[in-house]
Motif scaffolding. Sequence first.
Motif, PDB file in Angstrom:
ATOM      1  N   TRP A   1       1.657  15.486   5.913  1.00 60.45           N
ATOM      2  CA  TRP A   1       2.689  14.778   5.169  1.00 60.45           C
ATOM      3  C   TRP A   1       3.008  13.412   5.779  1.00 60.45           C
ATOM      4  O   TRP A   1       3.279  12.450   5.047  1.00 60.45           O
ATOM      5  N   ASN A   2       2.986  13.332   7.113  1.00 61.88           N
ATOM      6  CA  ASN A   2       3.273  12.035   7.748  1.00 61.88           C
ATOM      7  C   ASN A   2       2.282  10.953   7.336  1.00 61.88           C
ATOM      8  O   ASN A   2       2.600   9.768   7.345  1.00 61.88           O
ATOM      9  N   GLN A   3       1.070  11.360   6.988  1.00 65.12           N
ATOM     10  CA  GLN A   3       0.042  10.389   6.648  1.00 65.12           C
ATOM     11  C   GLN A   3       0.102   9.953   5.184  1.00 65.12           C
ATOM     12  O   GLN A   3      -0.345   8.849   4.853  1.00 65.12           O
ATOM     13  N   VAL A   4       0.634  10.822   4.321  1.00 68.85           N
ATOM     14  CA  VAL A   4       0.511  10.538   2.888  1.00 68.85           C
ATOM     15  C   VAL A   4       1.828  10.225   2.208  1.00 68.85           C
ATOM     16  O   VAL A   4       1.837   9.637   1.119  1.00 68.85           O
ATOM     17  N   VAL A   5       2.974  10.641   2.783  1.00 71.85           N
ATOM     18  CA  VAL A   5       4.228  10.415   2.085  1.00 71.85           C
ATOM     19  C   VAL A   5       5.362  10.184   3.073  1.00 71.85           C
ATOM     20  O   VAL A   5       5.342  10.734   4.171  1.00 71.85           O
TER      21      VAL A   5
ATOM     22  N   GLU B   1       0.833  -1.204   0.000  1.00 70.33           N
ATOM     23  CA  GLU B   1       0.000   0.000   0.000  1.00 70.33           C
ATOM     24  C   GLU B   1       0.869   1.256   0.000  1.00 70.33           C
ATOM     25  O   GLU B   1       0.567   2.235  -0.702  1.00 70.33           O
ATOM     26  N   GLU B   2       1.944   1.226   0.796  1.00 70.52           N
ATOM     27  CA  GLU B   2       2.845   2.373   0.828  1.00 70.52           C
ATOM     28  C   GLU B   2       3.514   2.568  -0.531  1.00 70.52           C
ATOM     29  O   GLU B   2       3.665   3.710  -1.002  1.00 70.52           O
TER      30      GLU B   2
ATOM     31  N   HIS C   1       2.238   6.864  -6.776  1.00 72.23           N
ATOM     32  CA  HIS C   1       1.259   7.904  -7.148  1.00 72.23           C
ATOM     33  C   HIS C   1       1.884   9.292  -7.039  1.00 72.23           C
ATOM     34  O   HIS C   1       1.751  10.116  -7.951  1.00 72.23           O
ATOM     35  N   TRP C   2       2.600   9.541  -5.912  1.00 75.09           N
ATOM     36  CA  TRP C   2       3.208  10.868  -5.741  1.00 75.09           C
ATOM     37  C   TRP C   2       4.346  11.082  -6.746  1.00 75.09           C
ATOM     38  O   TRP C   2       4.534  12.201  -7.247  1.00 75.09           O
ATOM     39  N   LYS C   3       5.082  10.027  -7.053  1.00 73.26           N
ATOM     40  CA  LYS C   3       6.153  10.172  -8.041  1.00 73.26           C
ATOM     41  C   LYS C   3       5.584  10.605  -9.391  1.00 73.26           C
ATOM     42  O   LYS C   3       6.116  11.530 -10.050  1.00 73.26           O
ATOM     43  N   ALA C   4       4.490   9.944  -9.809  1.00 70.58           N
ATOM     44  CA  ALA C   4       3.876  10.297 -11.087  1.00 70.58           C
ATOM     45  C   ALA C   4       3.378  11.741 -11.075  1.00 70.58           C
ATOM     46  O   ALA C   4       3.488  12.458 -12.085  1.00 70.58           O
ATOM     47  N   LEU C   5       2.834  12.188  -9.936  1.00 74.70           N
ATOM     48  CA  LEU C   5       2.347  13.555  -9.838  1.00 74.70           C
ATOM     49  C   LEU C   5       3.488  14.559  -9.864  1.00 74.70           C
ATOM     50  O   LEU C   5       3.444  15.564 -10.575  1.00 74.70           O
ATOM     51  N   TRP C   6       4.538  14.274  -9.067  1.00 76.56           N
ATOM     52  CA  TRP C   6       5.609  15.261  -8.889  1.00 76.56           C
ATOM     53  C   TRP C   6       6.449  15.468 -10.147  1.00 76.56           C
ATOM     54  O   TRP C   6       7.030  16.531 -10.329  1.00 76.56           O
ATOM     55  N   ILE C   7       6.526  14.443 -11.005  1.00 80.42           N
ATOM     56  CA  ILE C   7       7.324  14.625 -12.225  1.00 80.42           C
ATOM     57  C   ILE C   7       6.497  15.262 -13.345  1.00 80.42           C
ATOM     58  O   ILE C   7       7.047  15.622 -14.389  1.00 80.42           O
ATOM     59  N   SER C   8       5.194  15.395 -13.113  1.00 79.86           N
ATOM     60  CA  SER C   8       4.350  16.045 -14.119  1.00 79.86           C
ATOM     61  C   SER C   8       4.457  17.562 -13.973  1.00 79.86           C
ATOM     62  O   SER C   8       4.753  18.066 -12.886  1.00 79.86           O
TER      63      SER C   8
END
Length: 328
Positions: free
Chosen positions: A324-328, A294-295, A301-308
């Motif tokens: 941030w502690n909860q999501v990344v 899950e992590e 998901h965040w990698k795909a967002l951040w490189i866009s």
Amino acid sequence: MTEPRHLQPTKALANRPASDAATLSDKVGVALDEIAKLEAELEFLEANLPQLQAKIDAAVRPLILEIVAIRQELVRIVERAVNAAPRRSALHRDGADLILHLAADLEERFGVDVRQILARWSGGSTDPENEEEEDDGDDFNWARAESHAPRREAPDPHRNRKRAPLDPEAAAKGIYHSLARELHPDKTCDETERVRRTELMQNLTSAWRERDLGSLLKLLHTHGSDEAKSDAMDATSLKVCLQGLEETRDRLRKKVRDLRHQGLPGGVVDWMPLLRDPKLFDKLLRRQKSIPREELDQLKHWKALWISPGGLDRFFREVPDHMWNQVV
């Protein structure tokens, strides 16, 4: 995996006036029974627990390594974005905080060396290679060899406990003679019983020759009659033996307790049910693998967002820093 077979507890003596020696003898028997159970449980844990821990490690470690790798990649993505942003922009400020957050997670959870990252983004020198290392005042004690030296064991409360003197020779002799009179093979005409007594006498003689008081006590309380127990030792010797057995029992209790609860995965309080029930362990293993998966999905998901284009700006708008502690 098969559970250890425990010795059956010694039955309490029937209702009768109990002398001090008889009462102490019963307590010795109870202590011996508990020690036998603890020894069997300890042997069972030591034989089977490493296998379960190795299975969990083999299943989860590749996922953990992938999490570490993608987290390090996220740090590099944010660093590139921040370095390309204007010095006083919100992206530069928020990005630096996100980098420190990601680095702290790598350090605290996975033991990754993040000194250079911290030096670049926490207001320190931007050239870590030329930065002089300080002996005091940093946050990297975890990286020093002396921090991993074996810890001193806590004082054993029984170590300095004074014990009355015991004459082991006399105690062993009393048990041997008391049991030998009772268990001698010549005292029975039944062939099956004679074979059993012959084996017991061999064990008894061997324990006597070695002056193995522990084995003699076990034989006495497993196979001796009430009369043999009462005649074998006086109250003073019984009291000293009982004290020694209680100390042994307490040490075994601690060993078993430490093994049953050491290095447990989240949500598990005791290894023993997992050792006894393979289905329960399989359920735990699936859950242990699902957590890092899950992590990983979240990180991808965040990698795909951040490189866009504009992805990091969108992240900072939609996810406040306290989450941030909860999501990344």
